[in-house]
Every structure is written in C-alpha cells, then in structure tokens.
Design a protein around this motif. Structure first.
Motif, mmCIF file in Angstrom:
data_model
loop_
_atom_site.group_PDB
_atom_site.id
_atom_site.type_symbol
_atom_site.label_atom_id
_atom_site.label_comp_id
_atom_site.label_asym_id
_atom_site.label_seq_id
_atom_site.Cartn_x
_atom_site.Cartn_y
_atom_site.Cartn_z
ATOM 1 N N CYS A 82 33.047 -93.074 -27.528
ATOM 2 C CA CYS A 82 33.537 -92.245 -26.425
ATOM 3 C C CYS A 82 34.865 -91.628 -26.839
ATOM 4 N N GLY A 105 30.220 -94.348 -23.360
ATOM 5 C CA GLY A 105 30.317 -92.888 -23.279
ATOM 6 C C GLY A 105 30.670 -92.352 -21.916
ATOM 7 N N GLU A 106 31.120 -91.108 -21.905
ATOM 8 C CA GLU A 106 31.478 -90.423 -20.656
ATOM 9 C C GLU A 106 30.335 -89.451 -20.324
#
Ligand code: SAH
Ligand code: SF4
Length: 347
Positions: free
Chosen positions: A106, A164-165
């Motif tokens: 991320c 993760g985003e």
C-alpha cells in the motif's frame, strides 16, 4: 476465475448455454475446486476444462488457523510471484466474513500499519480480488463436514479491509464489486459488502454514486489535523475538512450509516480531550445518527505504539456517548495469526 474467457471457450467448442449456467453455479455458488467435481458434465468436457482453465488465479502458499476457530489467514502466491494475504473471520458461529486485499502492499504509509510499511508493489485485478472469496468458499467446503458439523458454513459478508487502499485501485475494485453482486455469479447483496478507506475524499464520492448500497468505513483514527498529518500522510492531501465535505455529500446521496474506525493508541489519541475533539468533529458533519464509531485495539506490528488499556478504552467510549456519538468497542479477531487489521504483510 475469468468467467468470460471460459464462456467464450465453451461457445467455440459448441457447448449449449445451459452448460454455462451449470458451470457458473458449480464454481461461484458451490465452490468446487476442480471441474472434475461437476458430475453433470461429460468426463471429456471436465478433462478439457481442467486442462485449459484454472479456477483460481493464485496458489495457496500457507494457511494459518487461529486456535479459537474464529479466524484463518492465507498467504497466496500470484502468477507473477507476488504475494498477498486474505483473511476469513467468524464473528459468530456459522457466520463468515471474508476480508479481501485490493493491492500488494500500500502506498499510503500509515505509520501504525504493517501493510503500509511494505510500500506499494502493484494493484490486484478484479479477478484476483474476487478469487479471494472463491478461495475461502472452497476452503469452507473442504472443512465443513470435518470440523464444524454445522450446516451453515457460508460466507455472508465481504469486507475490503485487507492489504491496500481500495480507492487507489478503483477501476478493479469497482469491477470486483460488480462481479460479487452479479446475480449470475456470486450474488452477494450490496449491503453485505463494506469498503474501508483511509480517507480519500474523491473515492467516497465515487462509492456514493456508483454503489450507494455498499457500506462505507472510514479509518479516521485522529480528529485533529496536526496529529492525523503525523500518522497518516493521506491527511496532507485530504484533511479533516475535505473528509467532512465528502461525508456530507455521501449522506445526502445515500442516507446510509458510515462506520468510523478509530484505533486507540496509548497517549497518542486516547485522552479525554481526544474523545471530545472526535465528538465535536463528528457533530460538525451532521447526521450523527448515521455515524458509528468502532473503537479498535492496536494490533502490534513493529512495536512503535502501544494499545490503550481497557480502562482508557471504556472511558473513551463513555466520553463519546456523553458527546452524543454512538460507539462500540470492537473485539479484535485474528491477532494470534497476525491476520488482524493492520497486521497483513507478506514478508
Ligand atoms: N486501506 C484501507 C483498508 C484497510 S482496512 C484503510 O486503511 O481503511 C484495515 C484497517 O485496520 C484500517 O482501519 C486501518 O487503519 C486499521 N489498522 C491499520 N494498522 C492497524 C493496527 N496496527 N492495529 C489495528 N488496526 C490497524
Ligand atoms: Fe494502507 Fe490502510 Fe494500511 Fe493505511 S491502514 S497503510 S491505507 S492498508
């Protein structure tokens, strides 16, 4: 599973459309692990399919089950050699949630998060995201009779809270939501899906317009710009004021409840003043009946922070309630297998 590719192939070899339906059900609903298991197909077709198609776009490198039976984490190897993690959580018996990753690593760099420390490697495709749900469906099929002896062993929720985003990979994430909610494929209800963001204002607006029924969670953690800047670099771009505006628009469009995630870090954001500041900030957004704070314990990642004590956590909740804000203390699942929030890192 790339279903379009498979459908094209079936068309080319002259199979009828009811075959496609049978295969879709077997893969997405029943959770078969190989085409060999679809006994209604001819032996020849099963063989052809197994030779030409892989159901999952990755292979399981390792599976870790927590002793309490409430969480399982899998390390998966992608076809390009990258790794990702996905978690299966059971908040209550027979009820399972899948926590999916959307990226390898991320880029957001939140200081308390193990995924953030990995840096960004690459986006996952919609297929790689939805295959995580297929993977757990297959896993539950494999163990249900052996271990649980309970009938309902199915997945009821999918939460985008892994590595993760999600809003940094919106093209693939939005496609994955379409696949999960497709009546002919996974057939999840939109309300069974939740997306968590570190606070990307533009993403919140996109979710509201494209998927108004999908749940939104915001990883707020700080209600003070100076502190939020320090721990969450995203705040330098989208500060508390821009998040407020995004949330106001979100409420206008959806009238739906938003979950505000708040990790309690000892002395960093867990004092009476912090609670009062949080209550003031949330009130300034308006629609406080649609805001719900989840107080989360800090899961150890590298030892830079400490989780607040139980006493402080309870007090913090009381201050919020006094300030007119709904809050729940969340029990963390999966810490033992390093599969809890913020602990996902593949190396
Ligand atoms: N990137 C998205 C989705 C990941 S969700 C987001 O940040 O919202 C994972 C949740 O765990 C987020 O709320 C995140 O802030 C939180 N988290 C990160 N590190 C943590 C830690 N060490 N302990 C507890 N929660 C953590
Ligand atoms: Fe990325 Fe979320 Fe971790 Fe922040 S908390 S680094 S946004 S995964």
């Amino acid at each position: 599973m790339d279903i379009e590719k498979l459908e094209k192939y079936l068309g080319e070899i002259g199979e009828k459309s009811f075959r496609i339906k049978q295969i879709r059900k077997a893969v997405f609903v029943d959770g078969i692990s190989s085409f060999e298991e679809i006994s209604t197909l001819s032996k020849e077709l099963r063989k052809k399919l197994d030779e030409n198609f892989k159901i999952l776009s990755f292979s399981a490198e390792n599976i870790l089950e927590a002793k309490d039976g409430q969480s399982v984490k899998a390390l998966l190897e992608l076809s390009d050699g990258n790794f990702l993690e996905t978690v299966l959580i059971s908040p209550k018996p027979g009820d399972w949630s899948v926590c999916v990753s959307t990226q390898v690593g991320c880029a957001m760099g939140c200081r308390f998060c193990a995924t953030g420390k990995m840096g960004f490697k690459r986006n996952l495709t919609a297929e790689e995201i939805t295959d995580q749900v297929l993977f757990w469906r297959q896993y539950l099929n494999g163990i249900k009779n052996l271990k649980f002896k309970i009938k309902n062993c199915d997945i009821s929720n999918v939460v985008y809270m892994g590595m993760g985003e999600p809003f940094n990979n919106w093209k693939e994430v939005s496609e994955s939501i379409r696949i999960l909610t497709n009546k002919d494929l996974f057939a999840f209800g939109s309300r069974s899906i939740s997306v968590s963001t570190s606070g990307i204002a533009e993403g919140i607006e996109k979710l509201a317009s494209e998927f108004p029924q999908v749940n939104l969670a915001i990883s707020l953690h700080f209600a003070n710009d100076k502190k939020r800047d320090e721990f969450m670099p995203v705040n330098k771009k989208d500060n508390l004021e821009s998040l407020k505006i995004a949330l106001q628009k979100y409420f206008q469009k959806t009238k739906r409840k938003v979950f505000v995630e708040y990790i309690l870090l000892e002395d960093a954001n867990d004092t009476k003043e912090d609670a009062q500041e949080l209550a003031r900030y949330l009130k300034s957004i308006g629609n406080t009946h649609l805001l719900h704070v989840n107080l989360i314990g800090y899961n150890t990642t590298s030892g830079d922070f400490r989780s607040s004590s139980g006493n402080r956590t309870h007090k913090f909740k009381e201050y919020l309630l006094l300030g007119g804000i709904n809050a729940t203390i969340r029990k963390s699942l999966g810490e033992e297998i390093k599969g809890a929030c913020g602990q996902l890192a593949t190396r």
